[in-house]
Design a protein around this motif. Structure first.
Motif, PDB file in Angstrom:
ATOM      1  N   LYS A   1       0.823  -1.217   0.000  1.00 41.52           N
ATOM      2  CA  LYS A   1       0.000   0.000   0.000  1.00 41.52           C
ATOM      3  C   LYS A   1       0.854   1.262   0.000  1.00 41.52           C
ATOM      4  CE  LYS A   1      -4.025  -2.206   1.747  1.00 41.52           C
ATOM      5  NZ  LYS A   1      -4.964  -2.421   2.808  1.00 41.52           N
ATOM      6  N   GLY A   2       1.936   1.212  -0.750  1.00 39.15           N
ATOM      7  CA  GLY A   2       2.736   2.410  -0.963  1.00 39.15           C
ATOM      8  C   GLY A   2       3.769   2.723   0.097  1.00 39.15           C
ATOM      9  N   TYR A   3       3.824   1.929   1.173  1.00 33.52           N
ATOM     10  CA  TYR A   3       4.818   2.208   2.210  1.00 33.52           C
ATOM     11  C   TYR A   3       5.793   1.043   2.348  1.00 33.52           C
ATOM     12  CZ  TYR A   3       1.949   6.189   3.237  1.00 33.52           C
ATOM     13  OH  TYR A   3       1.264   7.363   3.106  1.00 33.52           O
ATOM     14  N   LEU A   4       7.028   1.381   2.675  1.00 33.52           N
ATOM     15  CA  LEU A   4       8.079   0.379   2.737  1.00 33.52           C
ATOM     16  C   LEU A   4       7.932  -0.392   4.048  1.00 33.52           C
ATOM     17  CD1 LEU A   4      11.800   1.285   1.946  1.00 33.52           C
ATOM     18  CD2 LEU A   4      10.880  -0.929   2.494  1.00 33.52           C
TER      19      LEU A   4
ATOM     20  N   SER B   1       1.272   2.247  -6.514  1.00 28.09           N
ATOM     21  CA  SER B   1       0.351   2.097  -5.386  1.00 28.09           C
ATOM     22  C   SER B   1      -0.689   3.202  -5.321  1.00 28.09           C
ATOM     23  CB  SER B   1       1.112   2.110  -4.054  1.00 28.09           C
ATOM     24  OG  SER B   1       2.379   1.558  -4.195  1.00 28.09           O
ATOM     25  N   PHE B   2      -0.253   4.426  -5.610  1.00 27.57           N
ATOM     26  CA  PHE B   2      -1.149   5.574  -5.468  1.00 27.57           C
ATOM     27  C   PHE B   2      -1.000   6.485  -6.657  1.00 27.57           C
ATOM     28  CE2 PHE B   2       0.868   5.753  -1.040  1.00 27.57           C
ATOM     29  CZ  PHE B   2      -0.036   4.892  -0.484  1.00 27.57           C
ATOM     30  N   THR B   3      -1.890   7.496  -6.654  1.00 24.92           N
ATOM     31  CA  THR B   3      -1.671   8.683  -7.472  1.00 24.92           C
ATOM     32  C   THR B   3      -1.603   9.854  -6.501  1.00 24.92           C
ATOM     33  OG1 THR B   3      -2.866   7.723  -9.316  1.00 24.92           O
ATOM     34  CG2 THR B   3      -2.661  10.116  -9.283  1.00 24.92           C
ATOM     35  N   HIS B   4      -0.509  10.579  -6.540  1.00 24.11           N
ATOM     36  CA  HIS B   4      -0.362  11.753  -5.668  1.00 24.11           C
ATOM     37  C   HIS B   4      -0.464  13.025  -6.500  1.00 24.11           C
ATOM     38  CE1 HIS B   4       1.636   9.407  -2.308  1.00 24.11           C
ATOM     39  NE2 HIS B   4       0.814  10.199  -1.676  1.00 24.11           N
ATOM     40  N   ILE B   5      -1.096  14.028  -5.914  1.00 26.47           N
ATOM     41  CA  ILE B   5      -1.152  15.338  -6.561  1.00 26.47           C
ATOM     42  C   ILE B   5      -0.519  16.316  -5.583  1.00 26.47           C
ATOM     43  CG2 ILE B   5      -2.735  17.173  -7.275  1.00 26.47           C
ATOM     44  CD1 ILE B   5      -4.592  14.602  -7.969  1.00 26.47           C
ATOM     45  N   ALA B   6       0.555  16.977  -6.020  1.00 28.10           N
ATOM     46  CA  ALA B   6       1.287  17.825  -5.080  1.00 28.10           C
ATOM     47  C   ALA B   6       1.667  19.154  -5.714  1.00 28.10           C
ATOM     48  CB  ALA B   6       2.548  17.103  -4.611  1.00 28.10           C
TER      49      ALA B   6
ATOM     50  N   ILE C   1      -4.836   9.670  -4.200  1.00 20.63           N
ATOM     51  CA  ILE C   1      -5.921   8.786  -4.632  1.00 20.63           C
ATOM     52  C   ILE C   1      -5.358   7.374  -4.580  1.00 20.63           C
ATOM     53  CG2 ILE C   1      -7.511   8.247  -6.521  1.00 20.63           C
ATOM     54  CD1 ILE C   1      -6.814  11.044  -7.667  1.00 20.63           C
ATOM     55  N   ASN C   2      -6.085   6.462  -3.948  1.00 17.36           N
ATOM     56  CA  ASN C   2      -5.542   5.109  -3.787  1.00 17.36           C
ATOM     57  C   ASN C   2      -5.778   4.243  -5.017  1.00 17.36           C
ATOM     58  OD1 ASN C   2      -4.578   5.482  -1.125  1.00 17.36           O
ATOM     59  ND2 ASN C   2      -6.705   5.488  -0.462  1.00 17.36           N
ATOM     60  N   VAL C   3      -5.413   4.781  -6.173  1.00 15.17           N
ATOM     61  CA  VAL C   3      -5.509   4.004  -7.403  1.00 15.17           C
ATOM     62  C   VAL C   3      -4.157   4.111  -8.090  1.00 15.17           C
ATOM     63  CG1 VAL C   3      -6.636   3.775  -9.653  1.00 15.17           C
ATOM     64  CG2 VAL C   3      -7.967   4.498  -7.671  1.00 15.17           C
ATOM     65  N   GLY C   4      -3.571   2.957  -8.377  1.00 18.61           N
ATOM     66  CA  GLY C   4      -2.277   2.945  -9.058  1.00 18.61           C
ATOM     67  C   GLY C   4      -2.211   1.739  -9.989  1.00 18.61           C
ATOM     68  N   GLY C   5      -1.039   1.533 -10.555  1.00 20.15           N
ATOM     69  CA  GLY C   5      -0.863   0.475 -11.541  1.00 20.15           C
ATOM     70  C   GLY C   5      -1.177  -0.912 -11.012  1.00 20.15           C
ATOM     71  N   LYS C   6      -0.906  -1.118  -9.725  1.00 20.26           N
ATOM     72  CA  LYS C   6      -1.148  -2.439  -9.122  1.00 20.26           C
ATOM     73  C   LYS C   6      -2.641  -2.759  -9.147  1.00 20.26           C
ATOM     74  CE  LYS C   6      -0.218  -4.584  -4.612  1.00 20.26           C
ATOM     75  NZ  LYS C   6       0.378  -4.284  -3.301  1.00 20.26           N
ATOM     76  N   LEU C   7      -3.432  -1.770  -8.784  1.00 18.75           N
ATOM     77  CA  LEU C   7      -4.882  -1.955  -8.762  1.00 18.75           C
ATOM     78  C   LEU C   7      -5.418  -2.224 -10.174  1.00 18.75           C
ATOM     79  CD1 LEU C   7      -7.349  -1.401  -6.624  1.00 18.75           C
ATOM     80  CD2 LEU C   7      -7.734   0.511  -8.128  1.00 18.75           C
TER      81      LEU C   7
END
Length: 396
Positions: A62-65, A153-158, A173-179
């Motif tokens: 989920k995007g964290y190590l 894992s995610f899409t971040h907007i910064a 947004i919790n949508v990324g390539g894995k999903l």
């Protein structure tokens, strides 16, 4: 004094010295069906003869190590004799981490970099910050930019203003390539062929045939047409890893529209899956994820910022990360934003030539900049004062 830049993504690690070219290497370990006991690390993937049923062991969840044992093995391999032959005592490292990373992960990372590997100095930074640095470097007249990083894992907007990130405008947004790959596995398994164990193959299918539709409902209607009238239909030849090493799309003229293929290859027929899967980046609610799509989240992010800055952000939207490689992604995002943003404000979305390595290139530029030495934490400093130095120095 060498500087190693490591954009440590959840799927690809982008790594290289700041004077050299980048290498893109899988940031994980693999086990194959055939040799159950042997674990392959990072780019040893190429040694696996039969990657069907390939089992991934990922350091990120989920995007964290979270899986340090795996990450250590990947790093040992990357820094070791076969790859980058790092001389730790006189090497500085730039390493990326996600926004709002947990303190415990940051501390573990400090310990591994300074106590185990004993790097001379280190800089921990967000991937988006490197992307923004690259953008400001290539367009020095701009003061603001909005980095849209759509990864595994995610899409971040910064939002960034004068190279500083504005924390109140960061959206995830919790949508990324894995999903997307997992969803494609599920629909193919439900509709034609059980592929739930074939992550590697289906990921390849996704990259080869999926695209972002410009008019979703219109494409849905076209997708229902029969046979040759249907321009969206593609037949994908699955690899058997003996004669066909890599899957590919059958050319239009070789497609058989009625009846079966005589050639004996395994075929996946893809129609609306081609655009329905990437559509989740724009409408996560389609599969029951109650979140905003990317265009809405961009507007939401920009509206939380001071009004006089807003026009600058809409004009400088930068796309990074693997999902921005979908054909039609940039055009669709620009079109949707155009309809959401007030008419008097111009909207411009920039897609770099290589969005996957864009942030790494930013790290390379940062390593060569005169301010670099003031940004890093030296090992002596860390050994003397502990984690507090990093917390104060790195704006994470």
């Amino acid at each position: 004094m060498a500087t190693l830049v490591l954009d440590n993504g959840a799927y690809w690690a982008k790594i290289g010295y700041s004077q050299e070219k980048v290498s893109v290497i899988p940031n994980c370990q693999f086990r194959s069906k055939t040799s159950r006991l042997k674990t392959f690390t990072a780019n040893q993937l190429d040694e696996i003869k039969d990657p069907s049923g390939l089992f991934y062991i990922l350091p990120f969840q989920k995007g964290y190590l979270v899986n340090w044992d795996v990450q250590r093995k990947v790093w040992d391999h990357l820094f070791g004799k076969e790859m980058f032959k790092v001389e730790f005592a006189d090497t500085s490292i730039i390493i990326t981490e996600p926004y709002f990373n947990f303190t415990s992960i940051q501390e573990s990372m400090n310990e591994i970099l300074f106590e185990e590997y004993q790097f001379q100095s280190a800089l921990r930074i967000n991937t988006g910050s490197l992307g923004a640095h690259h953008y400001f470097h290539s367009k020095p007249s701009e003061l603001c930019c909005l980095v849209v990083d759509s990864g595994f894992s995610f899409t971040h907007i910064a939002p960034y203003c004068r190279s500083k990130k504005l924390k109140e405008g960061i959206r995830r947004i919790n949508v990324g390539g894995k999903l997307l790959t997992n969803h494609l596995k599920e629909i193919i398994s439900y509709r034609q062929l059980h592929v739930m164990d074939e992550t590697y193959v289906i990921n390849q299918v996704k990259e080869d045939v999926c695209y972002v539709s410009q008019q979703f409902y219109k494409d849905m209607e076209i997708a229902q047409m029969k046979g040759e009238e249907n321009p969206i239909m593609r037949d994908y030849v699955l690899p058997d890893f003996s004669s066909i090493k890599k899957g590919y799309c059958k050319p239009r003229e070789e497609m058989v529209f009625s009846g079966k293929y005589k050639t004996g290859e395994q075929i996946l027929r893809l129609v609306n899956e081609r655009f329905a899967v990437p559509e989740m980046l724009f409408h996560p609610s389609d599969i029951g994820i109650q979140e905003m799509g990317i265009p809405e989240a961009i507007v939401h992010s920009v509206q939380s910022l001071p009004e006089e800055m807003q026009p600058h952000f809409y004009q400088n939207i930068v796309l990074t990360g693997g999902n921005s490689l979908f054909q039609g992604f940039r055009e669709r995002l620009e079109a949707e934003l155009r309809s959401l943003v007030p008419a008097h404000l111009p909207v411009s979305v920039f897609l770099p030539e290589n969005p996957v390595c864009y942030s790494w290139e930013g790290g390379k530029l940062l390593a060569q900049s005169p301010d670099y030495d003031e940004m890093v934490v030296l090992r002596e400093d860390y050994e003397e004062n502990g984690h507090i130095v990093s917390e104060e120095r790195f704006d994470i």
